[in-house]
Design a protein around this motif. Structure first.
Motif, PDB file in Angstrom:
ATOM      1  N   LYS A  59     -56.900  19.171   5.193  1.00 33.05           N
ATOM      2  CA  LYS A  59     -55.957  20.162   3.917  1.00 33.05           C
ATOM      3  C   LYS A  59     -54.615  20.180   3.426  1.00 33.05           C
ATOM      4  CE  LYS A  59     -59.821  22.765   2.219  1.00 33.05           C
ATOM      5  NZ  LYS A  59     -60.816  23.397   2.313  1.00 33.05           N
ATOM      6  N   GLY A  60     -54.495  19.489   2.131  1.00 34.35           N
ATOM      7  CA  GLY A  60     -53.168  19.495   1.842  1.00 34.35           C
ATOM      8  C   GLY A  60     -52.440  19.898   2.826  1.00 34.35           C
ATOM      9  N   VAL A  66     -54.697   4.762   4.564  1.00 33.77           N
ATOM     10  CA  VAL A  66     -55.982   4.867   4.095  1.00 33.77           C
ATOM     11  C   VAL A  66     -57.040   5.462   4.935  1.00 33.77           C
ATOM     12  CG1 VAL A  66     -55.516   2.402   2.971  1.00 33.77           C
ATOM     13  CG2 VAL A  66     -56.160   2.836   5.395  1.00 33.77           C
ATOM     14  N   LEU A  67     -57.953   5.668   4.516  1.00 33.22           N
ATOM     15  CA  LEU A  67     -59.290   6.494   5.467  1.00 33.22           C
ATOM     16  C   LEU A  67     -59.488   5.399   6.368  1.00 33.22           C
ATOM     17  CD1 LEU A  67     -61.570   7.250   2.167  1.00 33.22           C
ATOM     18  CD2 LEU A  67     -60.434   9.331   3.204  1.00 33.22           C
ATOM     19  N   ASN A  85     -54.221  14.887  -0.317  1.00 34.92           N
ATOM     20  CA  ASN A  85     -53.664  14.576   0.339  1.00 34.92           C
ATOM     21  C   ASN A  85     -53.108  14.027  -0.633  1.00 34.92           C
ATOM     22  OD1 ASN A  85     -52.935  15.989   3.348  1.00 34.92           O
ATOM     23  ND2 ASN A  85     -55.607  15.966   2.883  1.00 34.92           N
ATOM     24  N   TYR A  86     -52.854  12.683   0.042  1.00 35.91           N
ATOM     25  CA  TYR A  86     -52.460  11.115  -0.784  1.00 35.91           C
ATOM     26  C   TYR A  86     -53.109  10.115  -0.519  1.00 35.91           C
ATOM     27  CZ  TYR A  86     -48.771  14.306  -3.034  1.00 35.91           C
ATOM     28  OH  TYR A  86     -47.555  15.905  -3.667  1.00 35.91           O
ATOM     29  N   ILE A  87     -54.270  10.502   0.606  1.00 40.06           N
ATOM     30  CA  ILE A  87     -54.768   9.263   0.743  1.00 40.06           C
ATOM     31  C   ILE A  87     -55.177   8.467  -0.273  1.00 40.06           C
ATOM     32  CG2 ILE A  87     -57.032   8.578   1.906  1.00 40.06           C
ATOM     33  CD1 ILE A  87     -56.497  11.510   3.521  1.00 40.06           C
ATOM     34  N   ASN A  88     -54.868   6.781   0.265  1.00 39.48           N
ATOM     35  CA  ASN A  88     -55.375   5.897  -0.757  1.00 39.48           C
ATOM     36  C   ASN A  88     -55.835   4.324  -0.493  1.00 39.48           C
ATOM     37  OD1 ASN A  88     -54.124   3.985   0.251  1.00 39.48           O
ATOM     38  ND2 ASN A  88     -51.792   4.502  -0.708  1.00 39.48           N
ATOM     39  N   LEU A 106     -61.434  15.203  -1.919  1.00 39.40           N
ATOM     40  CA  LEU A 106     -60.967  15.752  -3.637  1.00 39.40           C
ATOM     41  C   LEU A 106     -59.437  15.559  -3.323  1.00 39.40           C
ATOM     42  CD1 LEU A 106     -61.831  19.371  -4.926  1.00 39.40           C
ATOM     43  CD2 LEU A 106     -59.597  19.578  -4.460  1.00 39.40           C
ATOM     44  N   GLY A 107     -58.986  15.560  -4.453  1.00 42.28           N
ATOM     45  CA  GLY A 107     -57.412  15.503  -5.130  1.00 42.28           C
ATOM     46  C   GLY A 107     -56.846  14.306  -4.532  1.00 42.28           C
ATOM     47  N   ASN A 108     -56.941  13.154  -3.773  1.00 41.72           N
ATOM     48  CA  ASN A 108     -56.572  11.975  -3.006  1.00 41.72           C
ATOM     49  C   ASN A 108     -56.199  11.133  -4.200  1.00 41.72           C
ATOM     50  OD1 ASN A 108     -56.221  12.289  -0.362  1.00 41.72           O
ATOM     51  ND2 ASN A 108     -57.742  13.469  -0.480  1.00 41.72           N
TER      52      ASN A 108
END
Length: 175
Positions: A59-60, A66-67, A85-88, A106-108
């Motif tokens: 987290k964070g 990528v996943l 995170n910044y996962i795309n 959440l929040g990627n």
């Protein structure tokens, strides 16, 4: 080996020293209540000689990449939490093979549609996909998530009408 593969895909510098002993807490680092790396294992198999990864929380940590589809190779995995995170890229369809109870992305920068295979996770209780770049309608297969207690999908570009199957979610306390 699976953890090594997973750590290289979202470029996790916090897992630079993965070994067989990593299940003993070697990957756990807590920086604040919102920023931490945690891997939990159940080591009760074969007279406590075999461990299986049950929870992964990253987290964070500003992870990119990528996943990893390889999460599906962790057959005892119950939680994936990659919040803030910044996962795309897209959600791998292989996630539908894992008996997760919690999936939080959440929040990627996750894009594409929600794979229908997510509806195959009969054990799923919490699905948090908010604040991503997801689009398209909710797949009909999500209606079979009878154990779902929480669904967060706001902050994306999902479209279409609210599907009738939300009436199937009798345990849902937060939508």
């Amino acid at each position: 080996q699976v953890l090594e593969t997973i750590s290289s895909s979202p470029q996790n510098k916090y897992w630079s020293n993965i070994s067989r002993g990593s299940c003993g807490g070697g990957l756990n680092q807590i920086f604040t209540t919102k920023i931490f790396s945690n891997v939990t294992c159940d080591c009760s198999f074969n007279s406590s000689s075999v461990c299986h990864v049950t929870n992964i929380q990253l987290k964070g940590l500003n992870l990119t990449g990528v996943l990893p589809a390889e999460f599906a190779n962790l057959s005892y995995l119950r939680e994936i939490d990659l919040t803030r995170n910044y996962i795309n890229g897209s959600i791998p369809t292989t996630f539908g093979q894992v008996r997760l109870t919690i999936l939080s992305l959440l929040g990627n920068r996750i894009s594409g549609s929600i794979p229908k295979e997510i509806g195959d996770i009969a054990t799923l209780e919490v699905l948090t996909l908010e604040d991503n770049l997801l689009g398209g309608p909710l797949p009909q297969n999500l209606g079979s998530l009878s154990n779902l207690t929480r669904l967060r999908i706001d902050g994306s570009t999902l479209c279409g009408k609210i599907p009738d199957f939300i009436g199937n979610w009798t345990k849902l306390d937060r939508l």
